[in-house]
Every structure is written in structure tokens, then in C-alpha cells.
Design a protein around this motif. Structure first.
Motif, PDB file in Angstrom:
ATOM      1  N   ASP A 243       0.883  -1.337  -0.148  1.00 21.70           N
ATOM      2  CA  ASP A 243       0.165  -0.126  -0.102  1.00 21.70           C
ATOM      3  C   ASP A 243       0.904   1.186  -0.104  1.00 21.70           C
ATOM      4  OD1 ASP A 243      -2.149   1.654   0.143  1.00 21.70           O
ATOM      5  OD2 ASP A 243      -2.579   1.410   2.379  1.00 21.70           O
ATOM      6  N   ASP A 244       1.491   1.435  -1.335  1.00 26.17           N
ATOM      7  CA  ASP A 244       2.175   2.931  -1.390  1.00 26.17           C
ATOM      8  C   ASP A 244       1.435   3.915  -1.645  1.00 26.17           C
ATOM      9  OD1 ASP A 244       4.420   1.177  -1.127  1.00 26.17           O
ATOM     10  OD2 ASP A 244       4.465   0.916  -3.257  1.00 26.17           O
ATOM     11  N   ASP A 245       0.210   3.726  -2.271  1.00 28.08           N
ATOM     12  CA  ASP A 245      -0.630   4.925  -2.856  1.00 28.08           C
ATOM     13  C   ASP A 245      -1.943   4.271  -2.313  1.00 28.08           C
ATOM     14  OD1 ASP A 245      -2.402   6.182  -4.264  1.00 28.08           O
ATOM     15  OD2 ASP A 245      -1.246   6.755  -5.936  1.00 28.08           O
ATOM     16  N   THR A 246      -2.854   4.567  -1.554  1.00 28.38           N
ATOM     17  CA  THR A 246      -4.036   3.780  -1.132  1.00 28.38           C
ATOM     18  C   THR A 246      -5.111   3.763  -2.362  1.00 28.38           C
ATOM     19  OG1 THR A 246      -3.804   4.655   1.060  1.00 28.38           O
ATOM     20  CG2 THR A 246      -6.049   4.051   0.570  1.00 28.38           C
ATOM     21  N   ASN A 247      -5.328   4.973  -2.912  1.00 27.97           N
ATOM     22  CA  ASN A 247      -6.242   5.029  -4.101  1.00 27.97           C
ATOM     23  C   ASN A 247      -5.644   3.925  -5.156  1.00 27.97           C
ATOM     24  OD1 ASN A 247      -7.491   7.049  -3.200  1.00 27.97           O
ATOM     25  ND2 ASN A 247      -6.784   8.680  -4.392  1.00 27.97           N
ATOM     26  N   ALA A 248      -4.420   3.704  -5.525  1.00 26.84           N
ATOM     27  CA  ALA A 248      -3.957   2.787  -6.615  1.00 26.84           C
ATOM     28  C   ALA A 248      -4.252   1.311  -6.049  1.00 26.84           C
ATOM     29  CB  ALA A 248      -2.757   2.877  -6.885  1.00 26.84           C
ATOM     30  N   THR A 249      -4.074   1.385  -4.539  1.00 19.79           N
ATOM     31  CA  THR A 249      -4.313  -0.090  -3.958  1.00 19.79           C
ATOM     32  C   THR A 249      -5.604  -0.358  -4.090  1.00 19.79           C
ATOM     33  OG1 THR A 249      -2.666   0.441  -2.480  1.00 19.79           O
ATOM     34  CG2 THR A 249      -3.851  -1.244  -1.704  1.00 19.79           C
ATOM     35  N   VAL A 250      -6.763   0.412  -3.884  1.00 13.99           N
ATOM     36  CA  VAL A 250      -7.898   0.097  -3.831  1.00 13.99           C
ATOM     37  C   VAL A 250      -8.367  -0.304  -5.423  1.00 13.99           C
ATOM     38  CG1 VAL A 250     -10.497   0.996  -3.728  1.00 13.99           C
ATOM     39  CG2 VAL A 250      -8.825   1.499  -1.853  1.00 13.99           C
ATOM     40  N   GLU A 251      -7.848   0.615  -6.382  1.00 16.98           N
ATOM     41  CA  GLU A 251      -7.997  -0.031  -7.760  1.00 16.98           C
ATOM     42  C   GLU A 251      -7.308  -1.329  -8.144  1.00 16.98           C
ATOM     43  OE1 GLU A 251      -8.845   1.904 -10.769  1.00 16.98           O
ATOM     44  OE2 GLU A 251      -9.985   3.462  -9.164  1.00 16.98           O
ATOM     45  N   LYS A 252      -6.385  -1.551  -7.558  1.00 16.33           N
ATOM     46  CA  LYS A 252      -5.822  -2.925  -7.882  1.00 16.33           C
ATOM     47  C   LYS A 252      -6.695  -4.020  -7.285  1.00 16.33           C
ATOM     48  CE  LYS A 252      -0.823  -1.812  -8.107  1.00 16.33           C
ATOM     49  NZ  LYS A 252       0.225  -1.995  -7.080  1.00 16.33           N
ATOM     50  N   ILE A 253      -7.385  -3.675  -6.102  1.00 15.79           N
ATOM     51  CA  ILE A 253      -8.104  -4.891  -5.247  1.00 15.79           C
ATOM     52  C   ILE A 253      -9.544  -4.918  -6.211  1.00 15.79           C
ATOM     53  CG2 ILE A 253      -9.445  -5.106  -3.211  1.00 15.79           C
ATOM     54  CD1 ILE A 253      -7.265  -4.025  -1.569  1.00 15.79           C
ATOM     55  N   ILE A 254     -10.236  -3.673  -6.541  1.00 25.32           N
ATOM     56  CA  ILE A 254     -11.193  -3.991  -7.272  1.00 25.32           C
ATOM     57  C   ILE A 254     -11.002  -4.550  -8.346  1.00 25.32           C
ATOM     58  CG2 ILE A 254     -12.965  -2.533  -8.451  1.00 25.32           C
ATOM     59  CD1 ILE A 254     -12.983  -0.707  -5.856  1.00 25.32           C
ATOM     60  N   SER A 255      -9.886  -4.373  -9.146  1.00 24.47           N
ATOM     61  CA  SER A 255      -9.698  -5.050 -10.503  1.00 24.47           C
ATOM     62  C   SER A 255      -9.479  -6.603 -10.122  1.00 24.47           C
ATOM     63  CB  SER A 255      -8.765  -4.374 -11.596  1.00 24.47           C
ATOM     64  OG  SER A 255      -7.380  -4.838 -11.082  1.00 24.47           O
ATOM     65  N   TRP A 256      -8.554  -6.733  -9.332  1.00 24.86           N
ATOM     66  CA  TRP A 256      -8.443  -8.323  -8.587  1.00 24.86           C
ATOM     67  C   TRP A 256      -9.734  -8.847  -8.620  1.00 24.86           C
ATOM     68  CZ3 TRP A 256      -9.273 -11.940  -5.073  1.00 24.86           C
ATOM     69  CH2 TRP A 256      -8.445 -13.151  -4.928  1.00 24.86           C
ATOM     70  N   LEU A 257     -10.592  -8.337  -7.987  1.00 24.66           N
ATOM     71  CA  LEU A 257     -12.029  -9.047  -7.535  1.00 24.66           C
ATOM     72  C   LEU A 257     -12.942  -9.088  -8.815  1.00 24.66           C
ATOM     73  CD1 LEU A 257     -12.889  -7.218  -4.148  1.00 24.66           C
ATOM     74  CD2 LEU A 257     -12.314  -9.702  -4.390  1.00 24.66           C
ATOM     75  N   ASP A 258     -12.912  -8.054  -9.779  1.00 19.76           N
ATOM     76  CA  ASP A 258     -13.679  -7.887 -10.747  1.00 19.76           C
ATOM     77  C   ASP A 258     -13.218  -9.091 -11.815  1.00 19.76           C
ATOM     78  OD1 ASP A 258     -15.528  -6.707 -12.221  1.00 19.76           O
ATOM     79  OD2 ASP A 258     -14.260  -5.464 -13.378  1.00 19.76           O
ATOM     80  N   GLU A 259     -11.921  -9.315 -12.066  1.00 21.70           N
ATOM     81  CA  GLU A 259     -11.359 -10.290 -12.890  1.00 21.70           C
ATOM     82  C   GLU A 259     -11.825 -11.525 -12.594  1.00 21.70           C
ATOM     83  OE1 GLU A 259      -7.101 -10.386 -12.855  1.00 21.70           O
ATOM     84  OE2 GLU A 259      -6.876  -8.231 -13.403  1.00 21.70           O
ATOM     85  N   ARG A 260     -12.254 -11.758 -11.235  1.00 23.16           N
ATOM     86  CA  ARG A 260     -12.572 -13.166 -10.763  1.00 23.16           C
ATOM     87  C   ARG A 260     -14.163 -12.951 -10.776  1.00 23.16           C
ATOM     88  NH1 ARG A 260      -7.703 -11.819  -9.466  1.00 23.16           N
ATOM     89  NH2 ARG A 260      -6.368 -13.424  -9.369  1.00 23.16           N
ATOM     90  N   LYS A 261     -14.823 -12.213 -11.065  1.00 23.69           N
ATOM     91  CA  LYS A 261     -16.256 -12.128 -11.074  1.00 23.69           C
ATOM     92  C   LYS A 261     -16.741 -12.082  -9.830  1.00 23.69           C
ATOM     93  CE  LYS A 261     -17.138 -13.452 -15.737  1.00 23.69           C
ATOM     94  NZ  LYS A 261     -16.130 -12.674 -16.517  1.00 23.69           N
ATOM     95  N   LEU A 262     -16.114 -11.480  -8.700  1.00 23.81           N
ATOM     96  CA  LEU A 262     -16.523 -11.581  -7.363  1.00 23.81           C
ATOM     97  C   LEU A 262     -17.435 -10.481  -6.782  1.00 23.81           C
ATOM     98  CD1 LEU A 262     -13.347 -13.134  -5.834  1.00 23.81           C
ATOM     99  CD2 LEU A 262     -15.400 -14.468  -6.070  1.00 23.81           C
ATOM    100  N   LEU A 263     -17.136  -9.462  -7.842  1.00 27.46           N
ATOM    101  CA  LEU A 263     -18.167  -8.252  -7.496  1.00 27.46           C
ATOM    102  C   LEU A 263     -19.465  -8.477  -8.280  1.00 27.46           C
ATOM    103  CD1 LEU A 263     -15.534  -5.198  -8.113  1.00 27.46           C
ATOM    104  CD2 LEU A 263     -16.395  -6.324  -5.941  1.00 27.46           C
ATOM    105  N   ALA A 264     -20.580  -8.154  -7.504  1.00 25.15           N
ATOM    106  CA  ALA A 264     -21.972  -7.981  -7.902  1.00 25.15           C
ATOM    107  C   ALA A 264     -22.222  -6.792  -8.982  1.00 25.15           C
ATOM    108  CB  ALA A 264     -22.736  -8.122  -6.916  1.00 25.15           C
TER     109      ALA A 264
END
Ligand SMILES: Cc1cc2nc3c(=O)[nH]c(=O)nc-3n(C[C@H](O)[C@H](O)[C@H](O)COP(=O)(O)OP(=O)(O)OC[C@H]3O[C@@H](n4cnc5c(N)ncnc54)[C@H](O)[C@@H]3O)c2cc1C
Length: 264
Positions: A243-264
Motif C-alpha cells: 500500500d504505497d498509494d491507497t487509491n492505487a491499492t483500492v483500484e488494484k483490489i477492485i480489478s483483482w476482484l472484478d477479474e474473478r467475477k467476485l463483484l456483484a
């Protein structure tokens, strides 16, 4: 009413489970204990006895296991069983579920119980099956995953936990009921009960005593054989996001979840 409770000695939960590659069986050499799921069955028997809706004359703990298994019976008695039966015989070694269920049913037959209670699963074999096999041999109705037992018009009114909710089922006696671990909070034995347990009646039976046919138990009587054992595949290492840059970290987590179709 006579209640028989099936109890099993299993490797202690703190001992890492290991399959012995030479026998392809669970290595049961370490510390052992009463199967924790069976403490719920004993507690259910005690609550029926203490509840007063039916008269429970006797609670009998029954096990099939090696010499050391008497300790599980002592524990069962310290939790409330009045006496216990230990089926033990070299000929029983290597019994699979069918053979174990047959052997236990033969011991139960000689006790003529009104109700057989058991745990939902053993902590080692985890077959979830013994109740059904025993009930089949005894020609008794069988219920599984029971989380509430009451008495209604001479029958037991049970709630079964299912994926979709609860089934309410009335069952006539005699019956075989395996209880889910949500049924109760097992009591702790008092020191007096632990000390007194060793003095309560414990009958040790061989297969001959129980009228068990030798060719229906052990390796000869088992219809399953373990052919191969394999360790589970290694888990892929997880991804660590710094977590160097929180906004970038959140982006990364969301895209990680999205790739796995874990977001509704
Ligand atoms: C080929 C083969 C060989 C095997 N050899 C052996 C062996 O040599 N020694 C050995 O210990 N196991 C052996 N097993 C495992 C043994 O068959 C199972 O442990 C046994 O059949 C019960 O299944 P489970 O423990 O998964 O019970 P589950 O069906 O998961 O248990 C449900 C409940 O049944 C009751 N219960 C289960 N087992 C007993 C018992 N023995 N006495 C009283 N109540 C019981 C308990 O209340 C438990 O909560 C072998 C299995 C196979 C397939």
C-alpha cells in the motif's frame, strides 16, 4: 426408554492428521480423545433424560475400537452415560464403514435400545455414514443432522438442519438419530464425574461375544479398499499488494476482484 449413544475414540484435534503410506490408513498412534461430535449426542441423551417429557431409564455408551478406546468410554460416562460397552477384537482391524456399521449394529441388537444417538461425523474418518448403515441393519428409521429433539404424541419431533432451512419430522421409536453439532452446547464433566467414571460398569466384548460373523468384518468383510493416497495439490502463493498509494491499492483490489467475477 433406553438410549444407546455411539461414541468413537479419534486422534486429538491438536494432532496433525497423517495417512500412513504403508497401510494407507490414518495414523492413530498419537494422543487420542472422544470424538468431539459425539459429546453432542451424549448431551442430547442427557437433555432427554433431564427434560422429563420421556422417562429415560438408562444411557449406554457403545464403541468399537482398539484397547485404548476404553478412555473414550470413560469420558462418555463422565458426561452422563450410566454404563458402557467396548467392542474390541483383532478381527475388527481394517473394517470399512459397512463392516463397522454391521459390527456396531450387532452390539446394539443385544441391547434393544429405544433410541440410538450418534454424532454427525467422526473427526478422523468423516464419512457421515455410520448412522444410516446401523439403522439399515437394525431395520429402524434413520434421521441425520438433527438439531432439535422434542416429544410429541408418543413420537420424537425432530428438526433437521438442511441447506434450505429446517425439516420438522416426527419419528416413531425405535429409531437411529445422528445429531448436528448445533443441537446443544455439551457440558463439561465435573471432577467427581471424571473420578467416578472408572467405577461404572464397562463390558468388553469380542466379536464372538457379540455374535459377529468374522468374515463380515476386518479386511475380509470390507467391500472398499484404499488404492492410492495423494497429498492435496500445493496452493498457489497469494498476491501481496503493497500500500504505497491507497487509491492505487483500492483500484488494484477492485480489478483483482472484478477479474474473478467476485463483484456483484
Ligand atoms: C479400507 C478401510 C480400512 C479401514 N481400517 C480401519 C482401521 O483399521 N481402524 C479404524 O479405526 N478405522 C479404519 N477405517 C475407517 C473406518 O472404517 C471408519 O472410521 C468407520 O467406518 C467409521 O466411519 P467414520 O469414522 O467416518 O464415521 P462417521 O460416519 O463419520 O461417524 C458418525 C458417527 O458414528 C459413530 N461412530 C463412528 N465410528 C464408530 C465406532 N468405531 N464406534 C462407535 N461409534 C462410531 C460416532 O458417533 C460418529 O460421530 C478404515 C476404512 C477403510 C475404507
Amino acid at each position: 426408554m433406553k438410549i444407546c449413544v455411539l461414541v468413537k475414540e479419534v486422534p486429538d484435534a491438536a494432532v496433525e492428521k497423517r495417512i500412513d503410506p504403508s497401510t494407507k490408513r490414518i495414523d492413530r498412534s498419537g494422543e487420542k480423545n472422544l470424538n468431539p461430535f459425539d459429546t453432542h449426542a451424549i448431551e442430547a441423551a442427557m437433555q432427554l433424560k433431564e427434560g422429563g417429557a420421556v422417562e429415560v431409564d438408562e444411557i449406554v455408551a457403545v464403541t468399537m475400537g482398539p484397547e485404548s478406546a476404553f478412555r473414550a468410554l470413560h469420558k462418555a460416562v463422565s458426561l452422563g452415560a450410566d454404563r458402557s460397552i467396548h467392542l474390541t477384537d483383532e478381527a475388527l482391524t481394517n473394517s470399512d464403514v459397512c463392516a463397522t456399521g454391521y459390527a456396531l449394529a450387532k452390539v446394539l441388537e443385544s441391547e434393544s435400545p429405544d433410541l440410538v444417538l450418534l454424532g454427525q461425523q467422526s473427526d478422523d474418518g468423516e464419512c457421515y455414514t455410520i448412522g444410516a448403515v446401523v439403522a439399515d441393519h437394525l431395520r429402524m428409521p434413520s434421521l441425520t443432522q438433527v438439531v432439535k429433539i422434542g416429544v410429541h404424541e408418543g413420537k420424537l419431533r425432530c428438526e433437521r438442519q438442511a441447506e434450505y432451512g429446517y425439516d420438522t419430522v416426527d419419528v416413531g421409536l425405535p429409531a437411529v438419530i445422528s445429531v448436528g453439532d448445533a443441537i446443544n452446547e455439551p457440558r463439561y464433566p465435573s471432577l467427581k464425574a471424571i473420578m467416578g467414571a472408572k467405577k461404572k460398569q464397562l463390558d468388553t466384548k469380542s466379536i464372538a461375544d457379540a455374535g459377529i460373523e468374522a468374515d463380515r468384518v476386518g479386511s475380509a468383510g470390507s467391500r472398499t479398499a484404499v488404492l492410492e493416497i495423494n497429498p492435496p495439490p500445493p496452493k498457489e502463493p497469494g498476491e501481496i499488494i503493497e500500500d504505497d498509494d491507497t487509491n492505487a491499492t483500492v483500484e488494484k483490489i477492485i480489478s483483482w476482484l472484478d477479474e474473478r467475477k467476485l463483484l456483484a
